[in-house]
Write a protein that holds these residues in place. Structure first.
Motif, PDB file in Angstrom:
ATOM      1  N   ALA A  82       0.844  -1.193   0.000  1.00 58.93           N
ATOM      2  CA  ALA A  82       0.000   0.000   0.000  1.00 58.93           C
ATOM      3  C   ALA A  82       0.882   1.247   0.000  1.00 58.93           C
ATOM      4  N   ALA A  83       0.346   2.314  -0.558  1.00 64.00           N
ATOM      5  CA  ALA A  83       1.093   3.576  -0.575  1.00 64.00           C
ATOM      6  C   ALA A  83       1.285   4.052   0.858  1.00 64.00           C
ATOM      7  N   PRO A  84       2.447   4.588   1.186  1.00 63.14           N
ATOM      8  CA  PRO A  84       2.679   5.029   2.558  1.00 63.14           C
ATOM      9  C   PRO A  84       1.787   6.224   2.905  1.00 63.14           C
ATOM     10  N   VAL A  85       1.401   6.292   4.178  1.00 62.96           N
ATOM     11  CA  VAL A  85       0.565   7.389   4.653  1.00 62.96           C
ATOM     12  C   VAL A  85       1.371   8.678   4.664  1.00 62.96           C
ATOM     13  N   THR A  86       2.600   8.603   5.126  1.00 59.99           N
ATOM     14  CA  THR A  86       3.474   9.773   5.211  1.00 59.99           C
ATOM     15  C   THR A  86       4.260   9.897   3.910  1.00 59.99           C
ATOM     16  N   PRO A  87       4.430  11.105   3.381  1.00 63.45           N
ATOM     17  CA  PRO A  87       5.285  11.255   2.193  1.00 63.45           C
ATOM     18  C   PRO A  87       6.709  10.786   2.499  1.00 63.45           C
ATOM     19  N   LEU A  88       7.379  10.295   1.484  1.00 64.58           N
ATOM     20  CA  LEU A  88       8.721   9.735   1.683  1.00 64.58           C
ATOM     21  C   LEU A  88       9.685  10.735   2.301  1.00 64.58           C
ATOM     22  N   PRO A  93      13.394   7.891  10.345  1.00 64.86           N
ATOM     23  CA  PRO A  93      14.286   6.807   9.900  1.00 64.86           C
ATOM     24  C   PRO A  93      13.697   5.406  10.067  1.00 64.86           C
ATOM     25  N   GLY A  94      13.062   5.119  11.194  1.00 67.07           N
ATOM     26  CA  GLY A  94      12.490   3.784  11.406  1.00 67.07           C
ATOM     27  C   GLY A  94      11.365   3.490  10.433  1.00 67.07           C
ATOM     28  N   GLU A  95      10.509   4.485  10.217  1.00 69.38           N
ATOM     29  CA  GLU A  95       9.409   4.323   9.275  1.00 69.38           C
ATOM     30  C   GLU A  95       9.941   4.133   7.860  1.00 69.38           C
TER      31      GLU A  95
END
Length: 131
Positions: A82-88, A93-95
C-alpha cells in the motif's frame, strides 16, 4: 709491486668474504619473509575453510527455513504494498526503513547465487536471472 699486488689480493679476499656474508644475510631475510607469508597464508586458508564449513552447515541445517522464506517472498509479491501514509521525504528513519524493506521485499526475487553489482543494478523485478 709485491706489496701493491698483495694488498689488492687481500682487498679482493675481504670483498669476497663481505659479499658472501651479505648474501647469507639476504638469503636469511628472504627465507624469514617467505616463512611468515606462508604462515599468514595458512592461517588465512584455515579461517576461510572454517567460515565455509560454518556457512555450509548453516545452509544444510536451515534449508527448511530458507525454503519457507522463499515461499513468504512469493506471497508478498502477490500482494502489492500500500502507498505510505506519510510522504517519503517526511518519514522518520524507522518508518523509512520499514517502508523500504517492504517495498524491496515485494519487488526483488530471492536469488540462490550472489550477484555482482552490475547484475544487481540491472536486475528487473520480472527477471528470472537467466539473462
Amino acid at each position: 709491486m709485491t706489496t701493491e699486488g698483495s694488498n689488492h689480493a687481500r682487498w679482493k679476499k675481504l670483498e669476497a668474504r663481505l659479499d658472501a656474508q651479505a648474501a647469507a644475510r639476504h638469503a636469511a631475510r628472504v627465507a624469514e619473509a617467505r616463512k611468515a607469508r606462508e604462515s599468514d597464508d595458512a592461517r588465512l586458508r584455515a579461517v576461510i575453510a572454517e567460515a565455509v564449513d560454518k556457512a555450509v552447515q548453516g545452509l544444510l541445517a536451515g534449508g527448511a527455513q530458507f525454503s519457507e522464506s522463499v515461499q513468504d517472498t512469493s506471497e508478498i509479491l502477490e500482494e502489492e504494498a500500500a502507498a505510505p501514509v506519510t510522504p517519503l521525504h517526511a518519514m522518520e528513519p524507522g518508518e523509512w526503513n520499514r517502508h523500504a524493506s517492504q517495498y524491496w521485499a515485494s519487488r526483488m526475487q530471492a536469488t540462490h547465487e550472489p550477484l555482482t553489482m552490475g547484475e544487481f543494478l540491472g536486475r528487473q523485478p520480472s527477471d528470472d536471472g537467466a539473462a
